[in-house]
Scaffold this motif. Structure first.
Motif, mmCIF file in Angstrom:
data_model
loop_
_atom_site.group_PDB
_atom_site.id
_atom_site.type_symbol
_atom_site.label_atom_id
_atom_site.label_comp_id
_atom_site.label_asym_id
_atom_site.label_seq_id
_atom_site.Cartn_x
_atom_site.Cartn_y
_atom_site.Cartn_z
ATOM 1 N N GLY A 27 2.163 13.008 -12.500
ATOM 2 C CA GLY A 27 1.615 12.361 -13.690
ATOM 3 C C GLY A 27 2.056 12.990 -15.013
ATOM 4 N N LEU A 28 2.846 14.055 -14.996
ATOM 5 C CA LEU A 28 3.249 14.703 -16.242
ATOM 6 C C LEU A 28 4.466 14.005 -16.853
ATOM 7 N N THR A 29 4.517 13.984 -18.184
ATOM 8 C CA THR A 29 5.732 13.510 -18.853
ATOM 9 C C THR A 29 6.779 14.624 -18.764
ATOM 10 N N THR A 30 8.004 14.272 -19.151
ATOM 11 C CA THR A 30 9.049 15.296 -19.174
ATOM 12 C C THR A 30 8.631 16.492 -20.021
ATOM 13 N N GLY A 31 8.076 16.206 -21.203
ATOM 14 C CA GLY A 31 7.659 17.296 -22.090
ATOM 15 C C GLY A 31 6.610 18.171 -21.408
ATOM 16 N N GLN A 32 5.716 17.541 -20.696
ATOM 17 C CA GLN A 32 4.670 18.330 -20.030
ATOM 18 C C GLN A 32 5.235 19.149 -18.868
ATOM 19 N N VAL A 33 6.296 18.641 -18.246
ATOM 20 C CA VAL A 33 6.927 19.443 -17.189
ATOM 21 C C VAL A 33 7.608 20.661 -17.826
ATOM 22 N N VAL A 34 8.256 20.457 -18.975
ATOM 23 C CA VAL A 34 8.858 21.609 -19.663
ATOM 24 C C VAL A 34 7.746 22.598 -20.051
ATOM 25 N N ASP A 35 6.637 22.080 -20.590
ATOM 26 C CA ASP A 35 5.505 22.961 -20.963
ATOM 27 C C ASP A 35 5.090 23.817 -19.772
ATOM 28 N N ALA A 92 6.005 17.766 -2.753
ATOM 29 C CA ALA A 92 6.371 19.183 -2.837
ATOM 30 C C ALA A 92 5.880 19.811 -4.141
ATOM 31 N N ASN A 93 5.659 18.985 -5.163
ATOM 32 C CA ASN A 93 5.252 19.495 -6.486
ATOM 33 C C ASN A 93 4.002 18.772 -6.988
ATOM 34 N N PRO A 94 2.891 18.901 -6.252
ATOM 35 C CA PRO A 94 1.713 18.123 -6.636
ATOM 36 C C PRO A 94 1.236 18.445 -8.054
ATOM 37 N N GLU A 95 1.516 19.670 -8.510
ATOM 38 C CA GLU A 95 1.030 20.063 -9.843
ATOM 39 C C GLU A 95 1.767 19.339 -10.974
ATOM 40 N N LEU A 96 2.870 18.675 -10.640
ATOM 41 C CA LEU A 96 3.624 17.976 -11.685
ATOM 42 C C LEU A 96 3.323 16.475 -11.727
ATOM 43 N N THR A 111 0.841 -1.191 0.000
ATOM 44 C CA THR A 111 0.000 0.000 0.000
ATOM 45 C C THR A 111 0.876 1.240 0.000
ATOM 46 N N LEU A 112 1.925 1.202 0.792
ATOM 47 C CA LEU A 112 2.782 2.378 0.894
ATOM 48 C C LEU A 112 3.467 2.671 -0.415
ATOM 49 N N ALA A 113 3.947 1.606 -1.052
ATOM 50 C CA ALA A 113 4.690 1.818 -2.291
ATOM 51 C C ALA A 113 3.806 2.477 -3.332
ATOM 52 N N LYS A 114 2.508 2.231 -3.245
ATOM 53 C CA LYS A 114 1.603 2.806 -4.248
ATOM 54 C C LYS A 114 1.104 4.194 -3.858
ATOM 55 N N SER A 115 1.267 4.497 -2.580
ATOM 56 C CA SER A 115 0.683 5.745 -2.125
ATOM 57 C C SER A 115 1.314 6.930 -2.843
ATOM 58 N N SER A 116 0.483 7.849 -3.317
ATOM 59 C CA SER A 116 1.012 8.949 -4.112
ATOM 60 C C SER A 116 1.561 10.059 -3.228
ATOM 61 N N CYS A 117 1.281 9.982 -1.919
ATOM 62 C CA CYS A 117 1.666 11.129 -1.103
ATOM 63 C C CYS A 117 3.031 10.949 -0.470
ATOM 64 N N LEU A 118 3.786 9.956 -0.925
ATOM 65 C CA LEU A 118 5.076 9.743 -0.277
ATOM 66 C C LEU A 118 6.072 10.796 -0.740
ATOM 67 N N PRO A 119 6.620 11.513 0.195
ATOM 68 C CA PRO A 119 7.667 12.455 -0.197
ATOM 69 C C PRO A 119 8.953 11.713 -0.531
ATOM 70 N N THR A 120 9.777 12.272 -1.364
ATOM 71 C CA THR A 120 11.058 11.640 -1.648
ATOM 72 C C THR A 120 12.010 11.922 -0.495
ATOM 73 N N ILE A 121 12.197 13.186 -0.216
ATOM 74 C CA ILE A 121 12.961 13.537 0.975
ATOM 75 C C ILE A 121 12.153 14.634 1.625
ATOM 76 N N ARG A 155 9.249 10.199 -22.133
ATOM 77 C CA ARG A 155 10.053 10.088 -20.910
ATOM 78 C C ARG A 155 9.280 10.569 -19.691
ATOM 79 N N GLN A 156 9.562 9.902 -18.588
ATOM 80 C CA GLN A 156 9.036 10.376 -17.315
ATOM 81 C C GLN A 156 10.162 11.096 -16.589
ATOM 82 N N PRO A 157 9.854 12.206 -15.965
ATOM 83 C CA PRO A 157 10.911 12.878 -15.204
ATOM 84 C C PRO A 157 11.262 12.078 -13.951
ATOM 85 N N GLY A 158 12.488 12.199 -13.491
ATOM 86 C CA GLY A 158 12.911 11.496 -12.274
ATOM 87 C C GLY A 158 13.248 12.490 -11.183
ATOM 88 N N ASN A 159 13.359 11.957 -9.971
ATOM 89 C CA ASN A 159 13.793 12.772 -8.828
ATOM 90 C C ASN A 159 12.936 14.004 -8.570
#
Ligand SMILES: O=C(O)CCC(=O)C(=O)O
Ligand SMILES: [Fe+2]
Length: 697
Positions: free
Chosen positions: A270-278, A264-268, A148-158, A255-259
């Motif tokens: 599910g976005l692809t790399t291109g969509q993050v650049v957009d 901290a960035n909920p608005e990003l 369940t945790l691994a799937k949870s979307s609210c996990l912060p990276t750091i 591509r999916q963005p990493g890291n």
């Protein structure tokens, strides 16, 4: 300590945990509240003083699962907790952990990052650290919990608690539909300056890197909200140079963005790399920030190549990457310019007519393709490192020498679009001989004039906008003197536009405008940039055109056949490899010939000092070729210690399994080889811990 029946395996040892104590259970309950998940084990570390430390590691044991959540609680003296990226070793984050701090690491952090608690001589007191983890049992309820945790979307990276507030203000603003057509905003070059209509502008720009790396995302998003950082940037700058790779341009939506810390960035999310650049470009437009597109590398995971193309990315691929990018952002008014290629160096030449290396000719070809896709853009052309320079040839920076343009200017099909964009650095980045001239820094204006300033003195034709300058600028140091001198020289010579390197704190040889917390600015750097550009232009701000993500429209045919000018060489000295019209499949780098010679290395500590609580060392490694033949493929390998701040007389290659690897620049010997009996003295500045293992391979 752990729940009953759990075992803990560490470095191959199976340990029997202690039962929970009442005190630790109390901390555990509080931490579970903060982290939003339960833990079934805890590792307790006691650091008696700053001498006790923890070496680089990842907590990636399989028993924690794929994406473990680890919450670490600190008590006692404050110690630095340092993270470094597994591949990009200079990408670091230092988080001072004070008593009572709770730091959680999660997501893919253990897959991509290592951490350590380095020695700190000045820390005398003890510290206790409790790291709570969840050990997965082969079966039973905890396994379900871990899934369940691994799937949870609210996990912060750091997530250091109390950091990174995210508010509704940062959610996508979907009802803003006031459009500004790209055609409404255009800058043009006239009489050596950049104009917006009849107004001479001042671009006060900054570099923010990350998209060009294998993360395919801006750096810093692992701990900071992109929009908040843009708010900060817009307070101090009016433009951003955006490095990207050709690989990214060709795979924007694949591509999916990493890291990215999505908490901290909920608005990003599910976005692809291109969509993050957009989104990034759109948010820049909302804040009145112009964007300079910068083809910084070809392959994301590789270093900056000498030339604008490679065997893997022939010129056709580069042109296709550029067209994709330019067409995608054609209607974004704030995308105002294209920096054709970052830092041509080594064998890159200027005006010699050699189609494999002549950057002056290539820039004209790439510029023409970009202007055909969007005639509104300014074309930024960097210099080269050596060729085409004034005589006698003087040490210069990658992309720094545009002296060749005096005789051989870049010809573009549209008037008023050419901006020369040299890179220029000071003593923090490399010890060029002119920094030790007795008249330094007063000797610098002559050097700058020879390398690129002469264009300005002619007072007509192309503009000059340095695309990178910067350094640590430590108070009272020579780099600060250099930066102040350059800032004043810009003002005196009417160089009203530049991009400072860089916003990111994780640039090893310069540091950033931001300190390592990605939040607090270095005021002295902001002051220097303000001195260089006292009157930055205010661009339009509120209007934005959403990017047109139409990748099918962007798949364009190349108009230049690389075969027509000899194909793409794998390396400057090598014979050209056959190049197709499509990007070729990755080709393994040429395997260097077996070394003809053996070498010896002798290490001396030249100096040692403290920077705050961190011990720093200056070392010299004298590498001698002991024969029997010249050593063109000799390398220096150093077992990686804590942090390499700087190296000179050597070129750092990517790390190899825990080793820093250095190549020698080709001026150390004729035709790239160190003669038998000759030596080269490599200088290193290291922080925290002194490396002890050196070898010549
Ligand atoms: O002491 C710390 O803050 C870090 C400890 C740690 O990394 C570990 O126990 O794995
Ligand atoms: Fe750890």
């Amino acid at each position: 300590m752990a729940d009953d029946g759990l075992q803990y395996t560490y470095s191959g040892l199976t340990l029997q945990p202690h039962p929970w104590s009442a005190a630790v259970l109390e901390v555990k309950a509080a931490v579970e509240q903060l982290a939003g998940c339960a833990f079934n084990s805890c590792l307790l570390n006691h650091y008696r003083s700053g001498e006790d430390h923890m070496s680089w590691h990842s907590d990636n044991e399989p028993l924690y699962g794929q994406q473990p959540v680890i919450a670490s609680v600190s008590f006692g003296d404050t110690r630095d907790f340092v993270l470094r990226h597994n591949i990009h070793r200079t990408h670091r984050l230092t988080v001072p952990l004070a008593s009572g701090d709770v730091l959680t690491m999660s997501g893919t952090t253990q897959q991509h990052w290592q951490h350590c608690v380095p020695k700190r001589r000045k820390v005398l007191g003890p510290r206790i650290n409790l790291t709570f983890r969840n050990i997965i049992r082969p079966e039973g309820p905890e396994l379900a919990l871990a899934r369940t945790l691994a799937k949870s979307s609210c996990l912060p990276t750091i997530d250091k608690q109390l950091q990174v507030p995210t508010t509704a203000e940062h959610l996508p603003n979907t009802d803003r539909n006031t459009k500004m057509s790209g055609a409404d905003f255009e800058l043009r070059v006239q009489d050596g300056g950049i104009y917006w209509g009849s107004e001479r502008v001042s671009i006060k720009g900054v570099n923010w890197f990350g998209f060009e790396t294998a993360d395919f995302a801006l750096h810093g998003l692992w701990c900071t909200n992109m929009l908040q950082l843009l708010d900060f940037t817009a307070q101090h700058f009016n433009a951003i140079r955006l490095p990207f790779s050709c690989e990214l341009a060709l795979n924007m939506d694949a591509r999916q963005p990493g890291n990215i810390d999505y908490a901290a960035n909920p608005e990003l999310q599910g976005l692809t790399t291109g969509q993050v650049v957009d989104r990034f470009i759109q948010e820049c437009a909302r804040r009145g920030l112009l964007v300079l597109l910068d083809m910084h590398r070809l392959a994301a995971a590789q270093d900056i190549p000498e030339l604008w193309y490679s065997a893997e990315y022939p010129e056709s691929a580069v042109l296709q990457g550029w067209k994709t990018m330019v067409l995608r952002y054609k209607d974004c008014w704030n995308v105002f310019a294209a920096d054709l290629n970052n830092e041509p160096h080594g064998c890159a030449s200027w005006g010699d007519g050699n189609l494999r290396t002549d950057w002056q000719l290539a820039a004209a070809r790439i510029g023409a393709v970009i202007l055909e896709a969007n005639p509104r853009l300014l074309i930024f052309v960097e210099g080269v490192e050596r060729n085409g320079c004034v005589q006698p040839c003087e040490n210069c920076w990658w992309g720094g020498h545009i002296a060749g343009a005096a005789k051989a200017p870049v010809a573009l099909p549209v008037e008023g679009k050419l901006v020369y964009s040299p890179h220029v650095y000071g003593p923090d980045v490399f010890g060029q001989p002119y920094f030790s001239d007795p008249s330094f820094p007063d000797n610098m204006p002559d050097v700058w004039s020879r390398h690129f300033g002469f264009i300005k003195q002619e007072g007509h034709g192309p503009a000059i906008c340095p695309g990178e300058w910067g350094g640590w600028a430590k108070e009272g140091g020579s780099d600060a003197a250099w930066q102040v001198k350059l800032a004043d020289w810009f003002v005196e010579h009417g160089i009203t536009d530049s991009f400072y390197w860089c916003l990111n704190p994780n640039s090893g040889d310069t540091g950033g405008i931001l300190q390592e917390d990605w939040a607090t600015p270095h005021q002295h750097k902001l002051d220097i940039v303000a001195r260089a550009h006292p009157n930055p232009t205010k661009w339009p701000q509120d209007e934005v055109t959403p990017a047109a993500p139409a990748p099918e429209d962007c798949q364009v045919e190349s108009t230049v056949d690389p075969a027509a000018f000899g194909g793409a060489p794998a390396a400057c000295a090598a014979e050209p490899a056959a190049a197709g019209a499509e990007p070729a499949a990755p080709v393994a780098a040429a395997v260097p010939a077996a070394p003809l010679s053996a070498g010896e290395v002798e290490v001396t500590e030249v100096n040692a000092w403290d920077e705050g609580a961190v011990r720093c060392f200056q070392l010299e490694a004298k590498v001698t070729n002991t024969g029997p033949g010249p050593a063109s493929s000799m390398r220096l390998r150093v077992a990686a210690a804590e942090e390499l701040q700087k190296a000179w007389n050597a070129t750092q290659l990517p790390d190899e399994g825990g080793f820093w690897v250095f190549d020698f620049p080709d001026w150390v010997g004729p035709s790239g080889g160190l003669a038998v009996g000759a030596n080269v003295v490599v200088g290193l500045i290291v922080k925290g811990e002194k490396p002890t293992e050196f070898a010549v391979v």
